[in-house]
Design an enzyme around this catalytic site. Sequence first.
Site, short mmCIF file in Angstrom:
data_model
loop_
_atom_site.label_atom_id
_atom_site.label_comp_id
_atom_site.label_asym_id
_atom_site.label_seq_id
_atom_site.Cartn_x
_atom_site.Cartn_y
_atom_site.Cartn_z
CB SER A 238 -50.17 23.38 80.70
OG SER A 238 -48.86 23.22 81.17
CB SER A 276 -47.21 23.50 76.45
OG SER A 276 -48.61 23.45 76.65
CG ASP A 278 -49.80 20.44 75.28
OD1 ASP A 278 -50.01 21.47 75.97
OD2 ASP A 278 -48.98 20.40 74.35
#
Length: 375
Positions: A238, A276, A278
């Site tokens: 991340s 991920s 974000d």
Amino acid sequence: MGIRDIGVRVGHGTPGPFNSITDVQGVRVGHRTLVENRAEVSIRTGVTIIEPCPGIARFDPCYAGVHVLNGNGDATGLEWIREAGLLTTPIAYTNTHSVGVVRDALVAAERATLGESQYWCMPVVLETFDGVLNDIWGQHVTASHVHEALAAARSGPVEEGSVGGGTGMICHEFKGGIGTASRRLATRDGGWTVGALVQANYGRRDALRVAGYPVGDVLRDLPSPFDKRQTGVPGMGSIVVTLATDAPLLPHQCEQVARRASIGLARVGGGTEYSSGDIFIAFSVGNHGIPPADYGKAIEPVISVRSVTHDFISPLFVAAADAVEEAILNALVAAEDTSGQRVHVPALSTARLLKALEQVGWRRPADRAERPFTD
């Protein structure tokens, strides 16, 4: 050591004196780094604190906004920012399994500072996963580590790379971590500053781009720290980003600035992995005297605030994207080779990066003046 120190320029404009989020007046950063080898585990983790102003409390909040590009992550305090548009506590970065203890420690710190004069607080804690290098299940971050990071918060230069919350992070299959950068707008564009601080723990090596050059193409065959059977897959992880500015922005404008972190991330080769998380937050210190979040504490029913007009907000978007792009690259070049829980993760050394850049056609530019945003 930052990306500029090796002659690589990204984006436009001029950084502030520290090329850091602390170039925004009043913003302070503190780290607490945990590195320890035990009989069966390796500890590579920590906490990073961002204070919007010294000793921020609910009695002098900032306007803020949040943007989530991909939600495979966790955070505390974001719903209150979305609802009220207010940032009322410091922001903390840590690892995935330590969000709770960091949040509770910030609550305790607020109470120690303000006593019974407030009803509640909702700290903002952001995370990325460091379980490849760190014994994340051991939950080694404690409340005392959070208090030490708070006590260490300072203005001025910010330590980058394998420090604080970024100690065990991996970025583009190299050692990642904490990175920061800033941009100062030309006077005709308002003269404001935008600073970014990232915790970079995302990305595939073959996707890496530096100053627009596809260096991942020539670095892709280096050994990867990821093994699908043991340590996960390339690209997992991340990135969390905090953007600060002294431009007077309203909450919806802060959210607009936070969105532009996506552009800086994309330029380096991120933002496309489902695995991920974000998550981006932006705050403005350009208004003061905003009523506190506690009910019944406001003195007047109506207040006056300032706001950047739409004709002048685009340079702030450019600055946000550029600062995030450079902050990620600074995290990469500042990090060091790290061995940990399961693997050895190499750093993207400056020598390795410069060689890769030259292989894909980059040439060190002659000294040049920085370009203002409105050229």
